[in-house]
Design an enzyme around this catalytic site. Structure first.
Site, mmCIF file in Angstrom:
data_model
loop_
_atom_site.group_PDB
_atom_site.id
_atom_site.type_symbol
_atom_site.label_atom_id
_atom_site.label_comp_id
_atom_site.label_asym_id
_atom_site.label_seq_id
_atom_site.Cartn_x
_atom_site.Cartn_y
_atom_site.Cartn_z
ATOM 1 C CG HIS A 41 35.955 61.217 54.309
ATOM 2 N ND1 HIS A 41 35.305 61.125 55.523
ATOM 3 C CD2 HIS A 41 35.733 60.029 53.683
ATOM 4 C CE1 HIS A 41 34.723 59.934 55.628
ATOM 5 N NE2 HIS A 41 34.969 59.251 54.521
ATOM 6 C CG HIS A 60 33.307 55.635 56.154
ATOM 7 N ND1 HIS A 60 33.139 55.106 54.887
ATOM 8 C CD2 HIS A 60 34.006 54.714 56.861
ATOM 9 C CE1 HIS A 60 33.726 53.913 54.833
ATOM 10 N NE2 HIS A 60 34.258 53.650 56.020
ATOM 11 C CG ASP A 114 30.417 53.551 52.302
ATOM 12 O OD1 ASP A 114 29.336 54.082 52.611
ATOM 13 O OD2 ASP A 114 31.505 54.151 52.381
ATOM 14 C CE1 TYR A 136 35.083 53.469 48.108
ATOM 15 C CE2 TYR A 136 33.860 53.051 50.127
ATOM 16 C CZ TYR A 136 34.542 53.916 49.298
ATOM 17 O OH TYR A 136 34.666 55.237 49.639
HETATM 18 C C1 SP5 Z 1 34.214 58.221 50.749
HETATM 19 C C2 SP5 Z 1 34.524 57.085 51.651
HETATM 20 O O1 SP5 Z 1 33.710 56.190 51.806
HETATM 21 N N1 SP5 Z 1 35.710 57.069 52.197
HETATM 22 C C3 SP5 Z 1 36.021 55.982 53.059
HETATM 23 C C4 SP5 Z 1 37.379 56.107 53.557
HETATM 24 C C5 SP5 Z 1 37.591 55.083 54.608
HETATM 25 N N2 SP5 Z 1 38.742 54.370 54.327
HETATM 26 C C6 SP5 Z 1 39.210 53.634 55.460
HETATM 27 C C7 SP5 Z 1 40.215 52.711 54.913
HETATM 28 C C8 SP5 Z 1 40.756 51.809 55.932
HETATM 29 C C9 SP5 Z 1 41.639 50.822 55.232
HETATM 30 N N3 SP5 Z 1 40.894 49.962 54.376
HETATM 31 C C10 SP5 Z 1 41.197 48.604 54.589
HETATM 32 C C11 SP5 Z 1 40.112 47.757 54.055
HETATM 33 C C12 SP5 Z 1 40.211 46.389 54.632
HETATM 34 N N4 SP5 Z 1 39.051 45.596 54.272
HETATM 35 ZN ZN ZN Z 2 32.259 55.856 53.185
#
Ligand code: SP5
Ligand code: ZN
Length: 370
Positions: free
Chosen positions: A183, A221, A309, A347
């Site tokens: 990202h 993502h 992920d 994660y």
């Molecule tokens: C490297 C990578 O996988 N980055 C991912 C970033 C996406 N993060 C989005 C987070 C949104 C808030 N997370 C809340 C989780 C609720 N289960």
């Molecule tokens: Zn990701």
């Protein structure tokens, strides 16, 4: 048994791919993420790396230390302003008294110079340290603490070293990068990423003599940073399969199928967005599409942005992909050419090791099956 052309040590049941790892990657302790105004525990935690390392070590994989690379390696894909900011912001934050006097124990932006604010005015560097952060960081989820820069630099060293292993003739190598990178764009960071490890690896492969490189990104993502870095270049193909940003998922503003590259890079960018809930079969079909498209560009080396992920149990994505499918993806990607795999997201601590090991096992068998 060792098949001809196989990896050294690629005996049945043993992972022969070299794992590039540095313990400084554990020094990054983001301390959570600010999401919708509230600080949550966050999922990009140091245990991710130790869990993956344990699984790979358990499979007999050799661990190698990265070589220290100088800043030219990251400046080849990032603006100096971003790199300098990341290298110095924690010291400025501490010197400014933010932790001690205001209880702000991590660097987080609070104002962003988007067009909504500037309305055509030129971008100036603001006087306040806490305002400077928003010039580089585009979200509130990507915190900086005292060990962040050391980890970020160690991660880019791991990626560059994995690329060097490919340049020196190995069929595959894996960089256990933390924090992740896809990202992070030319001049900005976010999405738990600071510098773009995959982009560093791709550029290092180019500089090592590969005329064309393909990046295949299977993180759940879209890798908006990697896409942006190579968007107008024909020599580095970028292909990504991910949960559809149009269905409401991060990074929200990028990752759509219509983004195909620009200028000389027209046609060298490919996005395959998938609906939330997508499982193995359509996900693997998307991987095949990316591989077919990447293959048309004649890559001499491949970078795999290995986010796991998309796993069914992952808390950050709604894709429903099994470890067996990740293994199958690894086999197919290995057929494109020698692969430098770089860790991105993933994660779910209980299944993380199985997914990464599965993918690397696939890379190994795909290569030896040639
Ligand atoms: C490297 C990578 O996988 N980055 C991912 C970033 C996406 N993060 C989005 C987070 C949104 C808030 N997370 C809340 C989780 C609720 N289960
Ligand atoms: Zn990701």
């Amino acid at each position: 048994m060792r098949s001809e052309g196989g990896l050294p040590g690629a005996d049945a049941g043993r992972l022969g791919i070299q794992i590039v790892w540095h313990e400084d990657c554990l020094l990054h302790q983001p301390g959570g993420e600010v999401w919708l105004g509230t600080r949550d525990a966050g999922t990009e935690v140091p245990d991710r790396a130790t869990t993956i390392l344990a699984a790979l070590t358990g499979a007999g994989a050799p661990i190698v230390r990265p070589r220290r690379h100088d800043s030219a390696t990251v400046l080849a894909v990032h603006d100096p302003g971003l790199v300098d900011h990341l290298a110095t912001i924690w010291a400025d934050w501490e010197a400014g008294g933010y932790p001690a006097d205001y209880g702000r124990d991590r660097v987080v932006p609070y104002v962003f110079p988007t067009e909504a604010m500037l309305a055509g005015l030129p971008l100036r560097r603001p006087a306040a340290t806490h305002a400077q952060v928003g010039m580089f960081c585009y979200d509130t989820m990507t915190l900086i603490g005292p060990g962040t820069w050391e980890a970020v630099r160690a991660a880019t060293d791991c990626a560059a070293t994995a690329a060097a292993l490919i340049t020196s003739g190995r069929p595959a190598a894996y960089a256990l990068c933390r924090p992740p990178g896809h990202h992070a764009g030319p001049a900005g960071y976010g999405g738990s990423c600071y510098l773009n490890n995959a982009a560093v690896a791709a550029q290092a492969l180019r500089d090592g003599g590969a005329a064309r490189v393909a990046i295949i990104d299977i993180d759940a993502h879209h890798g908006n940073g990697t896409q942006a870095i190579f968007y107008d270049r024909a020599d580095v193909f970028y292909g990504s399969v991910h949960v559809d940003p149009g269905a409401g998922w991060f990074p929200h503003y990028a990752g759509f199928a219509a983004e195909r590259g620009s200028g000389p890079g027209a046609g060298a960018n490919r996005n395959v967005p998938l609906s939330p809930g997508t499982g193995d079969e359509p996900w693997l079909a998307a991987v095949d599409e990316l591989c077919a498209d990447a293959g048309k560009h004649g890559p001499e080396a491949v970078v795999l942005s290995l986010g796991v992920d998309a796993a069914s149990a992952d808390p950050e994505s709604p894709l429903q992909v099994t470890a067996a499918a990740y293994q199958a993806a690894g086999e197919r990607i290995a057929r494109l050419g020698p692969v430098a795999a770089v860790q991105e997201g993933g994660y779910d601590l209980p299944s993380l090791g199985e997914y990464v090991l599965g993918t690397l096992t696939g890379l190994q068998s795909g290569r030896t099956a040639q």
